[in-house]
Scaffold this motif. Sequence first.
Motif, short mmCIF file in Angstrom:
data_model
loop_
_atom_site.label_atom_id
_atom_site.label_comp_id
_atom_site.label_asym_id
_atom_site.label_seq_id
_atom_site.Cartn_x
_atom_site.Cartn_y
_atom_site.Cartn_z
N ILE A 32 60.57 32.75 17.76
CA ILE A 32 59.52 33.51 17.10
C ILE A 32 58.14 32.96 17.48
O ILE A 32 57.22 33.72 17.80
CB ILE A 32 59.71 33.50 15.57
N LEU A 36 55.27 35.17 19.51
CA LEU A 36 53.90 35.42 19.06
C LEU A 36 52.90 34.88 20.07
O LEU A 36 51.87 35.52 20.35
CB LEU A 36 53.69 34.80 17.67
N LEU A 46 51.93 42.86 17.71
CA LEU A 46 53.29 43.23 17.31
C LEU A 46 53.46 44.74 17.29
O LEU A 46 54.53 45.25 17.59
CB LEU A 46 53.61 42.64 15.93
N ASP A 47 52.42 45.47 16.95
CA ASP A 47 52.53 46.92 16.89
C ASP A 47 52.69 47.56 18.27
O ASP A 47 53.03 48.74 18.37
CB ASP A 47 51.32 47.54 16.17
N THR A 65 67.74 40.85 14.67
CA THR A 65 67.27 39.80 13.77
C THR A 65 65.84 39.39 14.13
O THR A 65 64.98 39.27 13.24
CB THR A 65 68.20 38.58 13.81
N GLU A 68 63.52 42.03 12.96
CA GLU A 68 63.32 42.07 11.51
C GLU A 68 62.35 40.98 11.07
O GLU A 68 61.47 41.22 10.23
CB GLU A 68 64.66 41.89 10.79
N VAL A 69 62.46 39.80 11.65
CA VAL A 69 61.55 38.71 11.29
C VAL A 69 60.12 39.04 11.69
O VAL A 69 59.17 38.80 10.94
CB VAL A 69 62.01 37.39 11.93
N LEU A 70 59.96 39.64 12.89
CA LEU A 70 58.62 39.97 13.36
C LEU A 70 58.05 41.20 12.69
O LEU A 70 56.85 41.46 12.75
CB LEU A 70 58.65 40.20 14.88
N GLY A 71 58.90 42.01 12.07
CA GLY A 71 58.43 43.25 11.46
C GLY A 71 58.24 44.34 12.50
O GLY A 71 57.31 45.14 12.43
N VAL A 72 59.13 44.40 13.46
CA VAL A 72 59.10 45.43 14.50
C VAL A 72 60.38 46.25 14.39
O VAL A 72 61.44 45.70 14.04
CB VAL A 72 59.01 44.78 15.90
N PRO A 131 68.24 35.01 8.52
CA PRO A 131 67.86 35.50 7.19
C PRO A 131 68.99 36.18 6.42
O PRO A 131 69.12 36.00 5.21
CB PRO A 131 66.73 36.49 7.51
N TYR B 26 61.72 38.55 2.80
CA TYR B 26 61.58 37.12 2.82
C TYR B 26 60.31 36.75 3.59
O TYR B 26 59.68 37.63 4.17
CB TYR B 26 62.81 36.46 3.47
N ARG B 28 57.72 35.85 6.30
CA ARG B 28 57.58 36.20 7.70
C ARG B 28 56.43 35.44 8.30
O ARG B 28 55.52 35.00 7.58
CB ARG B 28 57.33 37.71 7.87
N LEU B 32 53.88 42.25 7.34
CA LEU B 32 54.62 43.38 7.90
C LEU B 32 53.76 44.62 8.00
O LEU B 32 54.02 45.51 8.80
CB LEU B 32 55.85 43.69 7.03
N ARG B 35 49.77 42.78 9.99
CA ARG B 35 49.95 41.76 11.04
C ARG B 35 49.08 40.52 10.86
O ARG B 35 49.03 39.68 11.75
CB ARG B 35 49.71 42.34 12.44
#
Lengths: 388, 129
Positions: A32, A36, A46-47, A65, A68-72, A131, B26, B28, B32, B35
Amino acid sequence: MALRGSRGDVAIVGIAETPPLAPGKTALQVQIEASLAALGDAGLGLDDVDGIATAGLAGKFDATTVAEVLGVQPRWVDTTNIGGSSFELFVAQAAAAITYGIADVVLICYGSVQRSARSRTLSSAEEAVVPLAVHELPYGPPLPVAAYALAAQRYLFETGATREQLAQIAVAARDWALLNPAAYRHDAGPLTIDDVLSSAPVSSPLHVLDCCLVTDGGGAVVLTSTERARDLRQPVVTVLGTGALSSHRGISQMPDLSDTGGRQSAEQAYRAAGLGPGDMDVVEIYDSFTITVALTLEALGLCARGEGAAFAEDGRLGPGGARPINTNGGGLAHCHPGMYGIFLLTEAVMQLRGDAGARQLARAETAVCHGTGGYLSTHATVILGVNR
Amino acid sequence: MSADIAVDEPFFIVQRCRSCGNVQHYERPRCLRCRSADLAAEPASGRGVIHSFTLVQRSPLAHLDPPFVLALVRLEEGPVVMSHVVGTDASQLCCEQSVVATWRTFDGGKRLAVFQRSDTQERHAADTR
């Protein structure tokens, strides 16, 4: 097959490395950090990321996984683990994806803490700290059924749909299996709604007959260029469009329990094919559970949001129905050897070739196959057409 | 039901984004929603509602006997967590009921943050006065 027009068309725009000692960190944390940093190096965010490839974390759902952690929510993922060359493979696969237009920005990442963790058995060590293992598994959900049951319970609450309507999905599957000599339930006779409702409870509101079979089985498909296909023996079935989405890993992280990532996946495929839901003659939907079908009917745009269960009434999905689906009996009645997705493709191709025997649809020129993986976690859509 | 010990480990820790106010669980590396990296950990209040639930008939864990009610609880701060609902028969549960967190302990010292219906908890608190 060489990528046409691909030379020089795909570039590496950001890179990062993390230190060779990372005491106290997990492999996930390390990759991760690297991810980044590489995005920062590229001046991207990230977007911008719509593709993720990684391997060596837990052995499955690795890219999902990381996403999901990165929010993508990537449409393109690769978790293929073929050892150290995996990452060069990822570059080749990602370049093909970008050339083909099914990904724009692909993050390839990797992490390991084998020295600090003093363990070469990485998969099992990391699997314990992803997670999902920290936040969900301690609560003892029997997976996957409990995750789908949580979705089904919320769906019934939000839509006013009933268990009887969901049961109709299982009834239709059995009716198709009765026409398919290869189906596990071919000789089982018809199923009634009452049979489904009165089957043993598994995880409310799902009962045994809401759940796919547990069988053996295997399948395979071979792909080549359409040019080459014209010289071979079978009717030419082509890939008209594809789509995919990795939404989340754990069900607690699903953005909306009653609206799946299948919607985005299907939209990509329809757009690529230049077709819409009304153009689909053959519909093969991964039916891990009756709720999966209800949600996927909505995601594919075959009915409105909230109406997927009601759509199954009046035998609409079965033989002779207005919107037949899963013409081989599906995972509910044909077979389910752990993972079913290959059979969506084999049945669709049989229909498009005109080889489906007693279950042949009169009009079978386009097909949509939609697979769902994990806990409504991952989605992929393939639209096929036949040149007769 | 005995009262929980006063100064206690939080049931859940959520992250609040100082840039946009989004709350997530959880934790991050980034918000989310926007960013941002400007994220602060804070203890959740322990109050929420049942987002969904299921009565589970078999358990993959030796120390957890079925049947039990597995749930997704929407914390009042916003995020959804997986947990259990204890103290109420499944037939009396419904989505959107208010719940409040409590600890459930197991032999060997394992414990889980679980939930009970808010009105049940109030009734029990009244009974113990």
